[in-house]
Enzyme design. Structure first.
Site, PDB file in Angstrom:
ATOM      1  N   ARG A  11      34.654  39.133  37.719  1.00  0.00           N
ATOM      2  CA  ARG A  11      33.929  38.037  37.045  1.00  0.00           C
ATOM      3  C   ARG A  11      34.915  37.028  36.618  1.00  0.00           C
ATOM      4  NH1 ARG A  11      31.249  42.120  32.592  1.00  0.00           N
ATOM      5  NH2 ARG A  11      29.689  42.969  33.615  1.00  0.00           N
ATOM      6  N   CYS A  12      35.445  36.590  37.819  1.00  0.00           N
ATOM      7  CA  CYS A  12      36.681  35.519  37.682  1.00  0.00           C
ATOM      8  C   CYS A  12      36.180  34.311  38.231  1.00  0.00           C
ATOM      9  CB  CYS A  12      37.928  36.123  38.133  1.00  0.00           C
ATOM     10  SG  CYS A  12      39.395  34.686  38.081  1.00  0.00           S
ATOM     11  N   GLY A  13      36.734  33.193  37.881  1.00  0.00           N
ATOM     12  CA  GLY A  13      36.292  31.968  38.787  1.00  0.00           C
ATOM     13  C   GLY A  13      37.149  31.883  40.147  1.00  0.00           C
TER      14      GLY A  13
END
Length: 169
Positions: A48-50
């Site tokens: 769930r990271c950019g």
């Protein structure tokens, strides 16, 4: 005194691969000793990271060089609070969204006192600790770190592929 320094230098320079095992996301373990003689790119990842779209690049890098010996090891971590709740969710997310078939560990701490021994060794012996998700450590075939890359360095960028190709020659 000189002998003490020589002993310390030997300990610090000992191969990274020796003795480091990770829990495999599929069960069992991943033993870095099994990769001796091959370069290994160790990447702390998160779902769930950019930077999560870098999974595409990591898989492409692995596809491009695996037949020549490169191992890309994904190490999911929740140290930056951007990982899914379970290994099963991570595995499914990565397979469905990115088609990953590279080796992947179970969710693993990479920073602080709870860090996996590999990452503690990197911090203590080499002054390197991941600052965010998708930091990368490139090990040579003897398990020595030859380069580190931050989150902004894409897996197929020149700095990474140039170093990988040099190791595969």
């Amino acid at each position: 005194m000189l002998r003490i320094f020589a002993l310390l230098a030997t300990l610090v320079a000992s191969p990274a691969l020796a003795g480091f095992t990770f829990a495999n996301i599929d069960g069992g373990t991943i033993d870095l000793d099994d990769f001796k003689g091959r370069p290994v790119l160790v990447v702390n990842t998160a779902s769930r990271c950019g930077f999560t779209p870098q999974y595409d690049g990591l898989q492409a890098l692995y596809d491009r060089y695996r037949d020549r010996g490169l191992v890309v090891l994904a190490v999911p971590s929740n140290d930056f609070r951007q990982e899914l709740a379970s290994a099963e969710e991570v595995k499914e997310f990565c397979e469905v969204n990115f088609g990953l078939d590279m080796p992947m560990t179970d969710i693993t701490p990479v920073t602080g006192e709870q860090a996996h021994p590999f990452f503690k060794w990197m911090r203590e012996a080499h002054g390197y600790a991941p600052q965010w998700n998708f930091n990368k450590v490139l090990l040579d075939g003897e398990g020595q770190p030859v380069a580190t890359f931050g989150s902004m360095t894409r897996p197929l960028s020149g700095p990474i592929t140039d170093r990988v190709e040099a190791l595969l020659r």
